[in-house]
Design an enzyme around this catalytic site. Structure first.
Site, PDB file in Angstrom:
ATOM      1  N   MET A   1      40.256  36.950  55.374  1.00  0.00           N
ATOM      2  CA  MET A   1      41.283  37.606  56.198  1.00  0.00           C
ATOM      3  C   MET A   1      41.270  39.106  55.915  1.00  0.00           C
ATOM      4  SD  MET A   1      44.359  34.960  56.754  1.00  0.00           S
ATOM      5  CE  MET A   1      45.200  35.166  55.208  1.00  0.00           C
TER       6      MET A   1
ATOM      7  N   ALA B   1      41.069  42.813  53.867  1.00  0.00           N
ATOM      8  CA  ALA B   1      41.641  43.422  52.652  1.00  0.00           C
ATOM      9  C   ALA B   1      40.774  42.993  51.461  1.00  0.00           C
ATOM     10  CB  ALA B   1      43.109  43.040  52.469  1.00  0.00           C
TER      11      ALA B   1
ATOM     12  N   HIS C   1      38.338  42.465  48.312  1.00  0.00           N
ATOM     13  CA  HIS C   1      38.311  42.917  46.916  1.00  0.00           C
ATOM     14  C   HIS C   1      37.111  42.262  46.236  1.00  0.00           C
ATOM     15  CE1 HIS C   1      39.930  38.944  46.184  1.00  0.00           C
ATOM     16  NE2 HIS C   1      41.010  39.222  46.902  1.00  0.00           N
TER      17      HIS C   1
ATOM     18  N   HIS D   1      36.293  38.555  46.944  1.00  0.00           N
ATOM     19  CA  HIS D   1      35.551  38.271  48.187  1.00  0.00           C
ATOM     20  C   HIS D   1      34.076  38.641  47.999  1.00  0.00           C
ATOM     21  CE1 HIS D   1      39.682  39.121  49.950  1.00  0.00           C
ATOM     22  NE2 HIS D   1      39.398  37.939  50.459  1.00  0.00           N
TER      23      HIS D   1
ATOM     24  N   LYS E   1      40.784  30.319  43.856  1.00  0.00           N
ATOM     25  CA  LYS E   1      42.189  30.717  43.681  1.00  0.00           C
ATOM     26  C   LYS E   1      43.055  29.865  44.613  1.00  0.00           C
ATOM     27  CE  LYS E   1      43.990  34.588  45.241  1.00  0.00           C
ATOM     28  NZ  LYS E   1      45.125  34.080  46.059  1.00  0.00           N
TER      29      LYS E   1
HETATM   30  O1  PAF Z   1      41.593  32.016  52.251  1.00  0.00           O
HETATM   31  C1  PAF Z   1      41.702  32.736  53.265  1.00  0.00           C
HETATM   32  O2  PAF Z   1      41.543  33.960  53.215  1.00  0.00           O
HETATM   33  C2  PAF Z   1      42.044  32.094  54.597  1.00  0.00           C
HETATM   34  O3  PAF Z   1      42.921  31.042  54.442  1.00  0.00           O
HETATM   35  C3  PAF Z   1      40.789  31.670  55.406  1.00  0.00           C
HETATM   36  C4  PAF Z   1      40.031  30.562  54.703  1.00  0.00           C
HETATM   37  C5  PAF Z   1      39.892  32.871  55.624  1.00  0.00           C
HETATM   38  C6  PAF Z   1      41.233  31.145  56.769  1.00  0.00           C
HETATM   39  O4  PAF Z   1      41.917  32.112  57.492  1.00  0.00           O
END
Ligand code: PAF
Length: 281
Positions: free
Chosen positions: A30, A32, A34, A37, A149
């Protein structure tokens, strides 16, 4: 790296890759972004020919409009980071592109989606299943990467993939932490200075609870202690702390009941910021 905004564009690029016999790694996010990710992206990069990262704040998984409104959005910085990380395609669609019509699908996710986050955030996991199933269908990846997480989310996505017959390898990746133990989260940027100072207590208390199990305490006793210790930190308040089986997400009353391993999952309010974390016993 190419930034793709439409599902048609994405599907053209990926069908070419698939026809050429290439493996595709998908990292749904989603934004933002860091280091947590980026660790998923690095792993996807190592294990696949083509890496696609989606950046989409999915409205259907927010049960609280304020949470959706205040969710951090940093698309330009995200795309720069993804390009530096060697991603092939950043998929950055609009809400209308993903949901030209309201998604009315209701997934039969069963008990894995009913405890903890499922109980606290009605509709949340159905929204996650909606968007992840769309992303899976659009990209048809060989592998998809998710961070531990959100431990329960991975169990829910596995269940969704099973009922929708996706044969995708769902890869669970370890939590990334700050040096002081705080689990990396896009929401951390919303912590006040005071909040940031106390938030690492969550991981410290979880870690210290491992010894309680070793000393023979039951899940109920460990739960009581963790709840009391977190709530004793001025500025922190647990929403829940549950010890569950690592696959079924069902609470256990004895350690032996957790046949797939026991995980302690916590949600803590630090001011108005909702933080989640977990520990494997
Ligand atoms: O974990 C997330 O960031 C969200 O729940 C995902 C898996 C990208 C779905 O929008």
């Amino acid at each position: 790296m190419e930034i793709i905004k439409t599902t048609a564009g994405l599907s053209t690029r990926l069908s070419e890759a698939r026809e050429a016999g290439k493996s595709i790694g998908l990292v749904p996010t989603m934004g933002a972004l860091h280091a947590g990710h980026l660790s998923l992206v690095e792993r996807a990069r190592r294990e696949n020919d083509i890496v696609v990262v989606s950046v989409f704040v999915n409205p259907t998984q927010f049960n609280n409009p304020d949470d959706l409104r205040t969710y951090p959005r940093t698309v330009d910085a995200d795309c720069r980071l993804l390009s530096e990380a060697g991603v092939d395609y950043a998929f950055v669609p609009s809400v209308d592109e993903i949901y030209p019509e309201p998604d009315t699908r209701v997934f039969n996710l069963g008990p894995v989606a009913e405890t903890m986050e499922g109980a606290m955030r009605p509709g949340h996991f159905n929204g996650v299943a909606q968007i992840v199933s769309k992303l899976f269908a659009m990209t048809n990846p060989t592998r998809a990467y998710f961070g531990e997480k959100d431990f329960q989310q991975i169990a829910v996505i596995r269940r969704m993939a099973e009922i929708e017959n996706f044969s995708i390898d769902i890869v669970a990746c370890p939590i990334c932490r700050e040096a002081d133990g705080l689990a990396l989260s896009s929401r951390n940027v919303r912590l006040t200075r005071e909040g940031r100072a106390i938030a690492p207590s969550i991981h410290r208390i979880l870690k210290e609870s491992l010894i309680l199990k070793e000393n023979g305490q039951s899940p109920a006793e460990v739960k009581k202690s963790v709840n009391e210790r977190i709530n004793a930190v001025d500025g922190l308040e647990t929403e829940y702390y549950e010890i569950v089986d690592a696959l079924t997400m069902q609470p256990v009353s004895t350690w032996d009941e957790a046949v797939n391993g026991a995980v302690g999952c916590v949600t803590v309010y630090c001011g108005d910021v909702r933080l989640i974390d977990n520990i494997k016993y």
